[in-house]
Design a protein around this motif. Structure first.
Motif, PDB file in Angstrom:
ATOM      1  N   ALA A  85     -12.223 -38.024 -37.102  1.00 30.37           N
ATOM      2  CA  ALA A  85     -11.448 -39.241 -36.891  1.00 30.37           C
ATOM      3  C   ALA A  85      -9.992 -39.039 -37.291  1.00 30.37           C
ATOM      4  O   ALA A  85      -9.079 -39.489 -36.598  1.00 30.37           O
ATOM      5  CB  ALA A  85     -12.054 -40.385 -37.692  1.00 30.37           C
ATOM      6  N   ALA A  86      -9.787 -38.350 -38.403  1.00 27.77           N
ATOM      7  CA  ALA A  86      -8.414 -38.101 -38.868  1.00 27.77           C
ATOM      8  C   ALA A  86      -7.660 -37.207 -37.879  1.00 27.77           C
ATOM      9  O   ALA A  86      -6.507 -37.496 -37.536  1.00 27.77           O
ATOM     10  CB  ALA A  86      -8.433 -37.463 -40.245  1.00 27.77           C
ATOM     11  N   TYR A  87      -8.302 -36.162 -37.405  1.00 30.33           N
ATOM     12  CA  TYR A  87      -7.640 -35.290 -36.427  1.00 30.33           C
ATOM     13  C   TYR A  87      -7.393 -35.995 -35.090  1.00 30.33           C
ATOM     14  O   TYR A  87      -6.340 -35.819 -34.467  1.00 30.33           O
ATOM     15  CB  TYR A  87      -8.433 -33.994 -36.201  1.00 30.33           C
ATOM     16  CG  TYR A  87      -8.245 -32.990 -37.298  1.00 30.33           C
ATOM     17  CD1 TYR A  87      -6.984 -32.464 -37.577  1.00 30.33           C
ATOM     18  CD2 TYR A  87      -9.312 -32.558 -38.064  1.00 30.33           C
ATOM     19  CE1 TYR A  87      -6.796 -31.541 -38.578  1.00 30.33           C
ATOM     20  CE2 TYR A  87      -9.145 -31.634 -39.076  1.00 30.33           C
ATOM     21  CZ  TYR A  87      -7.884 -31.137 -39.337  1.00 30.33           C
ATOM     22  OH  TYR A  87      -7.702 -30.223 -40.349  1.00 30.33           O
ATOM     23  N   GLY A  88      -8.343 -36.805 -34.660  1.00 26.56           N
ATOM     24  CA  GLY A  88      -8.157 -37.558 -33.422  1.00 26.56           C
ATOM     25  C   GLY A  88      -6.971 -38.509 -33.515  1.00 26.56           C
ATOM     26  O   GLY A  88      -6.154 -38.608 -32.604  1.00 26.56           O
ATOM     27  N   THR A  89      -6.858 -39.191 -34.644  1.00 25.03           N
ATOM     28  CA  THR A  89      -5.735 -40.112 -34.864  1.00 25.03           C
ATOM     29  C   THR A  89      -4.429 -39.345 -34.966  1.00 25.03           C
ATOM     30  O   THR A  89      -3.408 -39.752 -34.396  1.00 25.03           O
ATOM     31  CB  THR A  89      -5.967 -40.945 -36.131  1.00 25.03           C
ATOM     32  OG1 THR A  89      -7.159 -41.708 -35.938  1.00 25.03           O
ATOM     33  CG2 THR A  89      -4.811 -41.882 -36.419  1.00 25.03           C
ATOM     34  N   ALA A  90      -4.450 -38.238 -35.674  1.00 20.03           N
ATOM     35  CA  ALA A  90      -3.218 -37.438 -35.829  1.00 20.03           C
ATOM     36  C   ALA A  90      -2.716 -36.903 -34.489  1.00 20.03           C
ATOM     37  O   ALA A  90      -1.523 -36.946 -34.205  1.00 20.03           O
ATOM     38  CB  ALA A  90      -3.474 -36.283 -36.791  1.00 20.03           C
ATOM     39  N   ILE A  91      -3.626 -36.441 -33.664  1.00 20.28           N
ATOM     40  CA  ILE A  91      -3.234 -35.910 -32.355  1.00 20.28           C
ATOM     41  C   ILE A  91      -2.736 -37.026 -31.441  1.00 20.28           C
ATOM     42  O   ILE A  91      -1.732 -36.876 -30.763  1.00 20.28           O
ATOM     43  CB  ILE A  91      -4.412 -35.151 -31.710  1.00 20.28           C
ATOM     44  CG1 ILE A  91      -4.709 -33.876 -32.505  1.00 20.28           C
ATOM     45  CG2 ILE A  91      -4.109 -34.821 -30.256  1.00 20.28           C
ATOM     46  CD1 ILE A  91      -6.028 -33.217 -32.146  1.00 20.28           C
ATOM     47  N   ALA A  92      -3.444 -38.157 -31.446  1.00 21.83           N
ATOM     48  CA  ALA A  92      -3.028 -39.276 -30.595  1.00 21.83           C
ATOM     49  C   ALA A  92      -1.690 -39.818 -31.030  1.00 21.83           C
ATOM     50  O   ALA A  92      -0.867 -40.202 -30.232  1.00 21.83           O
ATOM     51  CB  ALA A  92      -4.085 -40.380 -30.638  1.00 21.83           C
TER      52      ALA A  92
END
Length: 192
Positions: free
Chosen positions: A185-192
């Motif tokens: 979730a953290a990586y998905g948010t960071a990339i988005a």
């Protein structure tokens, strides 16, 4: 000077500032389906990240005012200078956010029962905060010029990308991508 003009001008900056909050809300929503501990842990760590994020986002959004003034005065050659200053400031926040992300988590969440979930979530998002400030700095160029629809679609596209990446990275895609849970979730948010 009408209310409609005020709404038209204020909606994209508000959307820009609220976008990160929406990203974290979507994280919590999807994490609630993966584990009972993950959603409250993401809420707690995410609130800490938002607290850190606000000062840089509010500062770089100042460029909108200067771009708008230069645009209105017809001084188009000067519009890029405040944006570039805020871009450099956004990149300089790495000097603050990366050490905080790498070192502060164990101190902030030391007494929490879900610290093993909160610390990596906090660290990943905090280390990526300079990119959210960078996005706000670049957005200020378009908002100051009145290109509000473009920014609105970019923000909505970022949130749609977050949903897709969160789904893939939280739950995994067997057999290619494993489930990463809160880190996903953290990586998905960071990339988005």
């Amino acid at each position: 000077g009408s209310r409609r003009a005020l709404v038209h001008l204020s909606f994209p900056p508000l959307l820009s500032l609220m976008s990160f909050g929406l990203l974290l809300f979507l994280d919590r929503l999807l994490l609630a389906h993966s584990s009972l501990e993950a959603s409250p842990a993401a809420a707690h760590a995410g609130a800490s990240v938002q607290f850190l994020q606000f000062w840089s986002m509010a500062t770089v959004c100042i460029a909108e005012i200067f771009v708008g003034r230069y645009n209105g005065a017809g001084k188009l050659e000067k519009m890029g200078a405040p944006v570039w200053q805020m871009i450099w400031l956004s990149l300089a926040t790495c000097l603050v956010y990366v050490p905080i992300g790498c070192l502060a988590g164990p101190y902030l969440f030391s007494s929490d029962s879900a610290q093993d979930l909160e610390i990596p979530f906090f660290a990943i998002l905090t280390c990526f905060l300079p990119f959210s400030a960078l996005a706000a700095a670049i957005s200020s160029f378009y908002i100051g010029r009145g290109r509000l629809i473009f920014i609105t679609f970019v923000m909505l596209g970022g949130n749609a990308l977050n949903i897709l990446l969160d789904w893939i990275l939280i739950f995994g895609v067997s057999p290619w991508i494993p489930s990463y849970g809160m880190k996903g979730a953290a990586y998905g948010t960071a990339i988005a």
